[in-house]
Scaffold this active site. Sequence first.
Site, PDB file in Angstrom:
ATOM      1  N   GLU A 147      -1.819 -10.189  -5.938  1.00 34.85           N
ATOM      2  CA  GLU A 147      -1.808 -11.002  -7.169  1.00 34.85           C
ATOM      3  C   GLU A 147      -0.950 -10.343  -8.246  1.00 34.85           C
ATOM      4  O   GLU A 147      -0.178 -10.997  -8.949  1.00 34.85           O
ATOM      5  CB  GLU A 147      -3.236 -11.176  -7.709  1.00 34.85           C
ATOM      6  CG  GLU A 147      -4.176 -11.906  -6.773  1.00 34.85           C
ATOM      7  CD  GLU A 147      -4.953 -10.996  -5.827  1.00 34.85           C
ATOM      8  OE1 GLU A 147      -4.366  -9.994  -5.333  1.00 34.85           O
ATOM      9  OE2 GLU A 147      -6.122 -11.287  -5.578  1.00 34.85           O
ATOM     10  N   CYS A 203      -9.708  -8.908  -7.139  1.00 34.49           N
ATOM     11  CA  CYS A 203     -10.406  -7.729  -7.680  1.00 34.49           C
ATOM     12  C   CYS A 203     -10.395  -7.782  -9.208  1.00 34.49           C
ATOM     13  O   CYS A 203      -9.703  -8.599  -9.826  1.00 34.49           O
ATOM     14  CB  CYS A 203      -9.736  -6.452  -7.174  1.00 34.49           C
ATOM     15  SG  CYS A 203      -8.244  -6.012  -8.065  1.00 34.49           S
ATOM     16  N   GLU A 221       0.825  -1.203   0.000  1.00 40.16           N
ATOM     17  CA  GLU A 221       0.000   0.000   0.000  1.00 40.16           C
ATOM     18  C   GLU A 221       0.861   1.256   0.000  1.00 40.16           C
ATOM     19  O   GLU A 221       2.029   1.231   0.391  1.00 40.16           O
ATOM     20  CB  GLU A 221      -0.928  -0.023   1.221  1.00 40.16           C
ATOM     21  CG  GLU A 221      -1.880  -1.215   1.153  1.00 40.16           C
ATOM     22  CD  GLU A 221      -2.929  -1.230   2.245  1.00 40.16           C
ATOM     23  OE1 GLU A 221      -2.807  -0.475   3.222  1.00 40.16           O
ATOM     24  OE2 GLU A 221      -3.887  -2.010   2.096  1.00 40.16           O
TER      25      GLU A 221
END
Length: 130
Positions: free
Chosen positions: A55, A86, A44
């Site tokens: 991923e 996602c 992040e």
Amino acid sequence: MGADPLIAAATSAREKAFAPFSKFQVGAALLTPDGTIIPGCNVESASYGLTMCAERVAIFRGVTDGFHCFTRVAVVTDTATPTPPCGACRQLLWEFAPDAEVLLANLKGDVVKWTVRELIPGAFDAKQLG
Ligand code: THU
């Protein structure tokens, strides 16, 4: 947990997650055709939109190591039920692992199995570019 070595690798990668903002740690692992396991964790940023999912970190790491095709994928989170990838990760998985099986697991040992093909039907890819 993890008789499955790919889930074990994703579980270890999750421990490395840099997720000080969401506190949501994700580990991923990819299997290459020659049996190499490529791990990744989410990273992040204080500029939130720059965050990269586990991923895609694993895919980019694998490509950096010279692999352009992955045959199995594992994703591990500490959640009540396993976490699906996602949309952005589904797109990249389609491009680098179209025939892969996807194992979604949590720390309790629940495992849900999908295929990349099932996760992103009708995907955009290089074929559309002509
Ligand atoms: N995240 C992943 O690593 N993989 C996904 O497929 C979904 C979301 C991460 C991104 C962010 O660091 C945190 O989970 C919360 O969205």
